[in-house]
Write a protein that holds these residues in place. Sequence first.
Motif, mmCIF file in Angstrom:
data_model
loop_
_atom_site.group_PDB
_atom_site.id
_atom_site.type_symbol
_atom_site.label_atom_id
_atom_site.label_comp_id
_atom_site.label_asym_id
_atom_site.label_seq_id
_atom_site.Cartn_x
_atom_site.Cartn_y
_atom_site.Cartn_z
ATOM 1 N N VAL A 5 0.208 -0.610 6.323
ATOM 2 C CA VAL A 5 -0.056 0.641 5.622
ATOM 3 C C VAL A 5 0.890 1.738 6.121
ATOM 4 C CG1 VAL A 5 -1.787 2.436 5.204
ATOM 5 C CG2 VAL A 5 -2.467 0.035 5.176
ATOM 6 N N ILE A 6 1.105 1.787 7.431
ATOM 7 C CA ILE A 6 2.008 2.795 8.015
ATOM 8 C C ILE A 6 3.435 2.581 7.499
ATOM 9 C CG2 ILE A 6 3.036 3.593 10.162
ATOM 10 C CD1 ILE A 6 0.330 3.032 11.505
ATOM 11 N N VAL A 7 3.890 1.354 7.478
ATOM 12 C CA VAL A 7 5.235 1.043 6.975
ATOM 13 C C VAL A 7 5.336 1.416 5.499
ATOM 14 C CG1 VAL A 7 6.856 -0.847 6.483
ATOM 15 C CG2 VAL A 7 5.702 -0.736 8.694
ATOM 16 N N ALA A 8 4.316 1.114 4.722
ATOM 17 C CA ALA A 8 4.316 1.447 3.299
ATOM 18 C C ALA A 8 4.347 2.966 3.102
ATOM 19 C CB ALA A 8 3.087 0.857 2.615
ATOM 20 N N LEU A 9 3.582 3.725 3.912
ATOM 21 C CA LEU A 9 3.584 5.183 3.815
ATOM 22 C C LEU A 9 4.948 5.768 4.198
ATOM 23 C CD1 LEU A 9 0.060 6.156 5.197
ATOM 24 C CD2 LEU A 9 0.906 6.371 2.860
ATOM 25 N N ILE A 10 5.557 5.217 5.233
ATOM 26 C CA ILE A 10 6.885 5.679 5.641
ATOM 27 C C ILE A 10 7.893 5.421 4.527
ATOM 28 C CG2 ILE A 10 8.801 5.248 7.254
ATOM 29 C CD1 ILE A 10 6.689 4.815 9.441
ATOM 30 N N GLY A 11 7.840 4.263 3.931
ATOM 31 C CA GLY A 11 8.735 3.935 2.817
ATOM 32 C C GLY A 11 8.517 4.863 1.633
ATOM 33 N N LEU A 12 7.263 5.140 1.306
ATOM 34 C CA LEU A 12 6.926 6.033 0.194
ATOM 35 C C LEU A 12 7.397 7.452 0.469
ATOM 36 C CD1 LEU A 12 5.517 6.342 -2.527
ATOM 37 C CD2 LEU A 12 3.392 6.796 -1.294
ATOM 38 N N LEU A 13 7.191 7.940 1.698
ATOM 39 C CA LEU A 13 7.664 9.275 2.064
ATOM 40 C C LEU A 13 9.184 9.352 2.020
ATOM 41 C CD1 LEU A 13 5.252 10.223 4.992
ATOM 42 C CD2 LEU A 13 5.319 11.174 2.680
#
Length: 142
Positions: A5-13
């Motif tokens: 989830v953290i990796v996905a949020l970083i990618g989205l940001l």
Amino acid sequence: MDIKVIVALIGLLGVLASALVQYFLGRQAETRKKLIEIRAQAYLDLVNIVSEIASSSKHSVSRQPNQLKSLTQAKTRAVLVGSDEVVEAIENFWNKFGILATDESFSAFTLIVLAMRKDLTGNNKVSESNLNSALFGSKGSA
């Protein structure tokens, strides 16, 4: 939080930040492009009406009221949207000469065109004498 989830949020940001930067840079470039178009048209209008008046005076035709109106409008637009150098060159020409009649007036008008070229292109490698000759022919005959 889970690492996925953290990796996905970083990618989205990262994607959102990239999109915002691209939007603002594109908008800035479009604004600059539009300003150059507006300046180029104002400069062309001024040079064209001065050339028209100079040509008509060469053939002993008096200035027409519509020419004076066009000259005033073109000069106002150039002063309004032009760079500081262009405005100073226009002021110098109209305060000292106002018409193309002498070699000094041709040189002063050439300085206006040089300032316009520098404003539109960012640099100018054409010499004043070459530009003067291109605009007015030998010995500044409009």
